[in-house]
Design a protein around this motif. Sequence first.
Motif, PDB file in Angstrom:
ATOM      1  N   ASN A  22       6.482  27.112   2.090  1.00 36.13           N
ATOM      2  CA  ASN A  22       7.704  26.238   2.078  1.00 36.13           C
ATOM      3  C   ASN A  22       8.617  26.112   3.254  1.00 36.13           C
ATOM      4  O   ASN A  22       9.290  25.316   3.713  1.00 36.13           O
ATOM      5  N   TRP A  23       8.853  27.583   3.802  1.00 37.91           N
ATOM      6  CA  TRP A  23       9.666  27.613   5.231  1.00 37.91           C
ATOM      7  C   TRP A  23       9.102  27.028   6.504  1.00 37.91           C
ATOM      8  O   TRP A  23       9.652  26.346   7.150  1.00 37.91           O
ATOM      9  N   THR A  24       7.525  27.039   6.249  1.00 43.04           N
ATOM     10  CA  THR A  24       6.841  26.280   7.433  1.00 43.04           C
ATOM     11  C   THR A  24       7.180  25.014   7.484  1.00 43.04           C
ATOM     12  O   THR A  24       7.262  24.337   8.544  1.00 43.04           O
ATOM     13  N   ARG A  25       6.926  24.488   6.311  1.00 47.43           N
ATOM     14  CA  ARG A  25       6.934  23.018   6.025  1.00 47.43           C
ATOM     15  C   ARG A  25       8.363  22.442   6.230  1.00 47.43           C
ATOM     16  O   ARG A  25       8.849  21.394   6.913  1.00 47.43           O
ATOM     17  N   ALA A  26       9.583  23.389   5.794  1.00 50.92           N
ATOM     18  CA  ALA A  26      11.077  22.898   6.026  1.00 50.92           C
ATOM     19  C   ALA A  26      11.264  22.901   7.334  1.00 50.92           C
ATOM     20  O   ALA A  26      11.654  21.934   7.741  1.00 50.92           O
ATOM     21  N   ALA A  27      10.783  24.026   8.146  1.00 48.71           N
ATOM     22  CA  ALA A  27      11.104  23.891   9.811  1.00 48.71           C
ATOM     23  C   ALA A  27      10.381  22.653  10.602  1.00 48.71           C
ATOM     24  O   ALA A  27      10.947  22.177  11.200  1.00 48.71           O
ATOM     25  N   LEU A  28       9.195  22.339   9.955  1.00 45.63           N
ATOM     26  CA  LEU A  28       8.565  21.035  10.580  1.00 45.63           C
ATOM     27  C   LEU A  28       9.295  19.908   9.980  1.00 45.63           C
ATOM     28  O   LEU A  28       9.321  19.012  11.205  1.00 45.63           O
ATOM     29  N   THR A  29       9.755  19.886   9.275  1.00 45.75           N
ATOM     30  CA  THR A  29      10.512  18.580   8.418  1.00 45.75           C
ATOM     31  C   THR A  29      11.892  18.586   9.075  1.00 45.75           C
ATOM     32  O   THR A  29      12.238  17.469   9.737  1.00 45.75           O
ATOM     33  N   TRP A  30      12.542  19.816   9.586  1.00 48.79           N
ATOM     34  CA  TRP A  30      13.815  19.655  10.106  1.00 48.79           C
ATOM     35  C   TRP A  30      13.474  19.193  11.414  1.00 48.79           C
ATOM     36  O   TRP A  30      14.418  18.536  12.152  1.00 48.79           O
ATOM     37  N   THR A  31      12.499  19.901  11.951  1.00 50.98           N
ATOM     38  CA  THR A  31      12.203  19.380  13.594  1.00 50.98           C
ATOM     39  C   THR A  31      12.062  17.788  13.661  1.00 50.98           C
ATOM     40  O   THR A  31      12.296  17.120  14.665  1.00 50.98           O
ATOM     41  N   ALA A  32      11.023  17.095  12.694  1.00 49.07           N
ATOM     42  CA  ALA A  32      10.731  15.883  12.631  1.00 49.07           C
ATOM     43  C   ALA A  32      12.050  15.194  12.587  1.00 49.07           C
ATOM     44  O   ALA A  32      12.294  13.921  13.344  1.00 49.07           O
ATOM     45  N   PHE A  33      12.810  15.645  11.704  1.00 51.57           N
ATOM     46  CA  PHE A  33      14.243  14.751  11.386  1.00 51.57           C
ATOM     47  C   PHE A  33      15.029  14.637  12.823  1.00 51.57           C
ATOM     48  O   PHE A  33      15.577  13.812  13.271  1.00 51.57           O
ATOM     49  N   ALA A  34      15.152  15.766  13.507  1.00 53.99           N
ATOM     50  CA  ALA A  34      15.933  15.918  14.744  1.00 53.99           C
ATOM     51  C   ALA A  34      15.258  14.936  15.899  1.00 53.99           C
ATOM     52  O   ALA A  34      15.862  14.126  16.543  1.00 53.99           O
ATOM     53  N   LEU A  35      13.884  14.780  15.869  1.00 56.34           N
ATOM     54  CA  LEU A  35      13.091  14.149  16.729  1.00 56.34           C
ATOM     55  C   LEU A  35      13.341  12.708  16.731  1.00 56.34           C
ATOM     56  O   LEU A  35      13.367  11.773  17.255  1.00 56.34           O
ATOM     57  N   PHE A  36      13.296  12.139  15.204  1.00 58.97           N
ATOM     58  CA  PHE A  36      13.614  10.848  14.733  1.00 58.97           C
ATOM     59  C   PHE A  36      15.200  10.439  15.159  1.00 58.97           C
ATOM     60  O   PHE A  36      15.236   9.311  15.516  1.00 58.97           O
ATOM     61  N   VAL A  37      15.891  11.382  14.738  1.00 61.01           N
ATOM     62  CA  VAL A  37      17.505  11.149  15.045  1.00 61.01           C
ATOM     63  C   VAL A  37      17.366  10.734  16.699  1.00 61.01           C
ATOM     64  O   VAL A  37      18.074   9.871  17.278  1.00 61.01           O
ATOM     65  N   LEU A  38      16.964  11.661  17.489  1.00 59.04           N
ATOM     66  CA  LEU A  38      16.966  11.719  18.986  1.00 59.04           C
ATOM     67  C   LEU A  38      16.251  10.265  19.586  1.00 59.04           C
ATOM     68  O   LEU A  38      16.716   9.913  20.514  1.00 59.04           O
ATOM     69  N   ALA A  39      15.053  10.084  18.665  1.00 59.43           N
ATOM     70  CA  ALA A  39      14.366   8.919  19.215  1.00 59.43           C
ATOM     71  C   ALA A  39      15.246   7.566  18.924  1.00 59.43           C
ATOM     72  O   ALA A  39      15.218   6.663  19.759  1.00 59.43           O
ATOM     73  N   THR A  40      15.773   7.643  17.708  1.00 59.99           N
ATOM     74  CA  THR A  40      16.426   6.540  17.343  1.00 59.99           C
ATOM     75  C   THR A  40      17.683   6.133  18.464  1.00 59.99           C
ATOM     76  O   THR A  40      18.001   5.052  18.805  1.00 59.99           O
ATOM     77  N   HIS A  41      18.454   7.360  18.557  1.00 58.33           N
ATOM     78  CA  HIS A  41      19.525   7.253  19.513  1.00 58.33           C
ATOM     79  C   HIS A  41      19.136   6.742  20.884  1.00 58.33           C
ATOM     80  O   HIS A  41      19.626   5.793  21.580  1.00 58.33           O
ATOM     81  N   ALA A  42      17.904   7.328  21.651  1.00 57.62           N
ATOM     82  CA  ALA A  42      17.347   6.951  22.885  1.00 57.62           C
ATOM     83  C   ALA A  42      17.134   5.557  22.715  1.00 57.62           C
ATOM     84  O   ALA A  42      17.307   4.616  23.635  1.00 57.62           O
ATOM     85  N   HIS A  43      16.503   5.081  21.697  1.00 60.97           N
ATOM     86  CA  HIS A  43      16.139   3.795  21.566  1.00 60.97           C
ATOM     87  C   HIS A  43      17.134   2.706  21.598  1.00 60.97           C
ATOM     88  O   HIS A  43      17.283   1.652  22.174  1.00 60.97           O
ATOM     89  N   LEU A  44      18.211   3.167  20.912  1.00 61.18           N
ATOM     90  CA  LEU A  44      19.237   2.188  20.784  1.00 61.18           C
ATOM     91  C   LEU A  44      20.401   2.063  21.910  1.00 61.18           C
ATOM     92  O   LEU A  44      21.039   1.398  22.190  1.00 61.18           O
ATOM     93  N   THR A  45      20.213   3.222  22.759  1.00 61.09           N
ATOM     94  CA  THR A  45      21.009   3.208  23.888  1.00 61.09           C
ATOM     95  C   THR A  45      20.036   2.672  25.258  1.00 61.09           C
ATOM     96  O   THR A  45      20.877   2.850  26.417  1.00 61.09           O
ATOM     97  N   THR A  46      19.161   2.336  25.034  1.00 62.72           N
ATOM     98  CA  THR A  46      18.269   2.093  26.498  1.00 62.72           C
ATOM     99  C   THR A  46      18.273   0.535  26.445  1.00 62.72           C
ATOM    100  O   THR A  46      18.556  -0.385  25.289  1.00 62.72           O
TER     101      THR A  46
END
Length: 159
Positions: free
Chosen positions: A135-159
């Motif tokens: 559960n902790w492993t899946r949580a860490a991966l999901t939190w990482t994915a969430f951060a990556l998607f937020v950053l990707a969205t921000h980068a996409h919207l600001t380019t």
Amino acid sequence: MIATLALWLSVVAAGLWSGLLLTLTTILHPMFVRQPGRGFATECAHFLPIARRSPTNYALVILLIVAPAVALLGLREAPSGVPFVLTAAGLVATVTTWLISLLRSEPNYDVILSWDPDALPNDWQQAQRRWIRLNWTRAALTWTAFALFVLATHAHLTT
């Protein structure tokens, strides 16, 4: 347009899944682990069948894989661009989470659900520790994915 919508859906799905895993790891784990073996087995017998078959689980897992894949299709004009790379990394994290669930967590749930709470196997704590670790492993991966998607969205919207 399609990339933007798919990125937003990726953020929403990963955010919701992150919240579910945050609840599981920081609220349910402590509740379940403090109980003796019988209590842990009984609580899991109530919780796991519902959690495993929840329509929310199916919808979010599908969305966590499909939305970033669609976003990548929309971003394919710049495969070396920051939004593409971050989205691809987020997709890898979500697919890895799904594979861990399918190949490791689900079989462990079967083990836990096979127990008689009044006659636990001698190694029941090993399955409990595996449940927590996965559960902790899946949580860490999901939190990482969430951060990556937020950053990707921000980068996409600001380019």
